[in-house]
Design an enzyme around this catalytic site. Sequence first.
Site, PDB file in Angstrom:
ATOM      1  N   LYS A  85     -40.159 -29.641  -1.872  1.00 39.33           N
ATOM      2  CA  LYS A  85     -41.618 -29.814  -1.867  1.00 39.33           C
ATOM      3  C   LYS A  85     -41.950 -31.098  -2.602  1.00 39.33           C
ATOM      4  CE  LYS A  85     -44.963 -26.999  -0.326  1.00 39.33           C
ATOM      5  NZ  LYS A  85     -44.845 -25.911   0.636  1.00 39.33           N
TER       6      LYS A  85
HETATM    7  N1  LIG Z   1     -49.884 -25.972   6.073  1.00 40.49           N
HETATM    8  C1  LIG Z   1     -48.860 -25.152   6.298  1.00 40.49           C
HETATM    9  O1  LIG Z   1     -48.258 -25.159   7.388  1.00 40.49           O
HETATM   10  C2  LIG Z   1     -48.418 -24.162   5.277  1.00 40.49           C
HETATM   11  C3  LIG Z   1     -49.136 -23.958   4.112  1.00 40.49           C
HETATM   12  N2  LIG Z   1     -48.764 -22.948   3.268  1.00 40.49           N
HETATM   13  C4  LIG Z   1     -49.525 -22.646   2.075  1.00 40.49           C
HETATM   14  O2  LIG Z   1     -50.821 -22.178   2.463  1.00 40.49           O
HETATM   15  C5  LIG Z   1     -51.795 -22.527   1.465  1.00 40.49           C
HETATM   16  C6  LIG Z   1     -52.914 -23.327   2.113  1.00 40.49           C
HETATM   17  O3  LIG Z   1     -52.364 -24.502   2.698  1.00 40.49           O
HETATM   18  P1  LIG Z   1     -53.142 -25.328   3.821  1.00 40.49           P
HETATM   19  O4  LIG Z   1     -54.025 -24.437   4.593  1.00 40.49           O
HETATM   20  O5  LIG Z   1     -52.122 -26.132   4.511  1.00 40.49           O
HETATM   21  O6  LIG Z   1     -54.018 -26.313   2.935  1.00 40.49           O
HETATM   22  P2  LIG Z   1     -55.408 -26.999   3.324  1.00 40.49           P
HETATM   23  O7  LIG Z   1     -55.558 -28.129   2.396  1.00 40.49           O
HETATM   24  O8  LIG Z   1     -55.482 -27.236   4.779  1.00 40.49           O
HETATM   25  O9  LIG Z   1     -56.464 -25.861   2.966  1.00 40.49           O
HETATM   26  C7  LIG Z   1     -56.589 -25.322   1.698  1.00 40.49           C
HETATM   27  C8  LIG Z   1     -57.809 -24.455   1.693  1.00 40.49           C
HETATM   28  O10 LIG Z   1     -57.933 -23.821   0.420  1.00 40.49           O
HETATM   29  C9  LIG Z   1     -59.243 -24.060  -0.067  1.00 40.49           C
HETATM   30  N3  LIG Z   1     -59.266 -24.016  -1.518  1.00 40.49           N
HETATM   31  C10 LIG Z   1     -58.803 -24.919  -2.396  1.00 40.49           C
HETATM   32  N4  LIG Z   1     -59.033 -24.508  -3.647  1.00 40.49           N
HETATM   33  C11 LIG Z   1     -59.653 -23.323  -3.541  1.00 40.49           C
HETATM   34  C12 LIG Z   1     -60.160 -22.395  -4.467  1.00 40.49           C
HETATM   35  N5  LIG Z   1     -60.052 -22.617  -5.780  1.00 40.49           N
HETATM   36  N6  LIG Z   1     -60.734 -21.276  -3.992  1.00 40.49           N
HETATM   37  C13 LIG Z   1     -60.835 -21.068  -2.669  1.00 40.49           C
HETATM   38  N7  LIG Z   1     -60.388 -21.890  -1.747  1.00 40.49           N
HETATM   39  C14 LIG Z   1     -59.802 -23.006  -2.183  1.00 40.49           C
HETATM   40  C15 LIG Z   1     -59.602 -25.419   0.475  1.00 40.49           C
HETATM   41  O11 LIG Z   1     -60.977 -25.620   0.381  1.00 40.49           O
HETATM   42  P3  LIG Z   1     -61.615 -27.048   0.792  1.00 40.49           P
HETATM   43  O12 LIG Z   1     -61.498 -27.119   2.282  1.00 40.49           O
HETATM   44  O13 LIG Z   1     -63.018 -26.920   0.327  1.00 40.49           O
HETATM   45  O14 LIG Z   1     -60.810 -28.077   0.091  1.00 40.49           O
HETATM   46  C16 LIG Z   1     -59.099 -25.250   1.892  1.00 40.49           C
HETATM   47  O15 LIG Z   1     -59.998 -24.490   2.655  1.00 40.49           O
HETATM   48  C17 LIG Z   1     -50.991 -23.262   0.383  1.00 40.49           C
HETATM   49  O16 LIG Z   1     -50.551 -22.313  -0.555  1.00 40.49           O
HETATM   50  C18 LIG Z   1     -49.796 -23.815   1.147  1.00 40.49           C
HETATM   51  O17 LIG Z   1     -48.703 -24.093   0.301  1.00 40.49           O
HETATM   52  C19 LIG Z   1     -47.693 -22.136   3.545  1.00 40.49           C
HETATM   53  C20 LIG Z   1     -46.959 -22.304   4.666  1.00 40.49           C
HETATM   54  C21 LIG Z   1     -47.186 -23.406   5.571  1.00 40.49           C
HETATM   55  O1  LIG Z   2     -43.276 -26.913   7.885  1.00 37.44           O
HETATM   56  C1  LIG Z   2     -42.535 -27.137   6.950  1.00 37.44           C
HETATM   57  O2  LIG Z   2     -41.503 -27.753   7.041  1.00 37.44           O
HETATM   58  C2  LIG Z   2     -42.868 -26.645   5.557  1.00 37.44           C
HETATM   59  C3  LIG Z   2     -44.125 -25.888   5.449  1.00 37.44           C
HETATM   60  C4  LIG Z   2     -44.345 -25.544   4.003  1.00 37.44           C
HETATM   61  O3  LIG Z   2     -44.468 -26.433   3.183  1.00 37.44           O
HETATM   62  C5  LIG Z   2     -44.334 -24.161   3.596  1.00 37.44           C
HETATM   63  O4  LIG Z   2     -43.907 -23.290   4.362  1.00 37.44           O
HETATM   64  O5  LIG Z   2     -44.758 -23.888   2.460  1.00 37.44           O
END
Ligand SMILES: NC(=O)C1=CN([C@@H]2O[C@H](COP(=O)(O)OP(=O)(O)OC[C@H]3O[C@@H](n4cnc5c(N)ncnc54)[C@H](OP(=O)(O)O)[C@@H]3O)[C@@H](O)[C@H]2O)C=CC1
Ligand SMILES: O=C(O)CCC(=O)C(=O)O
Length: 458
Positions: free
Chosen positions: A147
């Site tokens: 990461k």
């Molecule tokens: N992207 C991926 O493919 C993957 C992501 N993840 C995990 O999923 C989670 C979200 O990632 P992802 O969707 O990609 O990130 P994004 O940046 O796309 O979205 C994050 C979201 O969380 C919101 N947020 C941030 N802080 C807060 C808070 N304090 N309270 C409520 N909402 C909040 C943001 O709000 P705002 O829009 O207002 O900033 C946004 O809506 C993380 O833990 C990430 O590690 C896991 C697997 C894969």
């Molecule tokens: O798609 C990837 O390679 C990693 C996604 C990721 O960061 C996660 O699963 O937390």
Amino acid sequence: MAKNETMEGRSDASAGDAAQVIDRQAQPRVVTTPPPGDRSAELPRATAYEVAQAQFNMVADFMDLDPDLRAYLSRPQRELIVHFPVRMDSGEMRIFTGFRVHHNTAKGPTKGGIRYHPDVTLDECRALAMWMTWKCALMNLPYGGAKGGVIVDPHDLSRGELERLTRRYATEISFFIGPERDIPAPDVGTNAQIMAWIMDTYSMHRGYSIPAVITGKPVSIGGTVGREYATGLGITYVTRAVLKQRFGRGLEDIRVAIQGFGNVGSWTALSMHERGARVVAVSDRFGGVFNEKGLDIRHLMRHVQETGSVTGFAGGEPLSNRELLELPVDVLVPAALEGQITRENAPRIQASLVAEGANGPTTPEADRILEERGILVIPDIICNAGGVVVSYFEWVQGLQSYFWNESEIRRRMEQTLLDNLEAVIGVTVRRGCNLRTAAYVTAIERISEAVRVRGFYP
Ligand SMILES: NC(=O)C1=CN([C@@H]2O[C@H](COP(=O)(O)OP(=O)(O)OC[C@H]3O[C@@H](n4cnc5c(N)ncnc54)[C@H](OP(=O)(O)O)[C@@H]3O)[C@@H](O)[C@H]2O)C=CC1
Ligand SMILES: O=C(O)CCC(=O)C(=O)O
């Protein structure tokens, strides 16, 4: 980063799925306040790395893991800290700090996202890299975990500043990544455009195009169809399977609350909504929105594209993030950041099932409280693994320069998730443990075998 960039490339994620009908009465919304004299909210919270270490140590005790292996797996293999300059639009030069952590390479190159967030730390990257090792092993992918991140709020940057920051960070970490070494992907605060800039910068250094250095990039430069929504759709597949297996229920008319409406939260909301679930509440960092009858997710997405937030959506009433987590729903999906379900609020969670969309949203103390209260938790390393599974498909397709169609991607992702879920459920039965412990045991056994046969330590 403009909100509509995060939403780029959306497409219908629901074709061909049957939903089951269930009979359930609507439940009233409750707004909770802390009990008088409750000072637990003021206690210091465990960091993500402390949580990751505690989870690992509990399972190492449970499986009586060899002490040398425990010592080896409990720390990252390599860590990189970079400080780099970026010229801002004002003419000022600012120095930013970023990280990239490789937790373990026993099973192959490392894999994991890049996060842009003001609270990124080396410890957070260590935790997230460790979780990636377990997740990749659990999905039987030929990867270890990694990461990275940059301490920055991408919402504060212009597009030009974001591109310059990304290219400079990519340059600084370029010797540490590569198709056979470490393959980054999107995470919080990053998206397909940022992956494209990283791929382009890396390729410029080498003198030819190397799409397989990164995943989650646009389809036009060797990305895969289906990666944009893979994490959210995967959460829906896994949640649907667990609902059926453990509760004898389908998604239809299940009440769902989702914290976070970025890549993971919004696609989870849409894919659940399209399969008949009632998504009654979602939130972002500005707050949440609630509708007892179910939110119209497509209208909500349009609202977010126009305004940058779920707040102010006319199709619901406002609620806070705290209220969202404690709503009386069937399924709660934390899909924002780590450490959201803690010993402080776990006693007030009312969902029957917590499907971890985020990495590390539940602390070990909260896990214990939820288990005592009979609330089932689908751990992050199974629940949100659809993203890395489709990233693996993207990497494989890139290396072969041969691309699959969307239904093939979805079919293989669902099969990978459900086969490994079944393996984990088998471990819960054989070893009498919960889903998180069983998922960790399965992952750690697979890594231990790789470490043993490679002879990593005498
Ligand atoms: N992207 C991926 O493919 C993957 C992501 N993840 C995990 O999923 C989670 C979200 O990632 P992802 O969707 O990609 O990130 P994004 O940046 O796309 O979205 C994050 C979201 O969380 C919101 N947020 C941030 N802080 C807060 C808070 N304090 N309270 C409520 N909402 C909040 C943001 O709000 P705002 O829009 O207002 O900033 C946004 O809506 C993380 O833990 C990430 O590690 C896991 C697997 C894969
Ligand atoms: O798609 C990837 O390679 C990693 C996604 C990721 O960061 C996660 O699963 O937390």
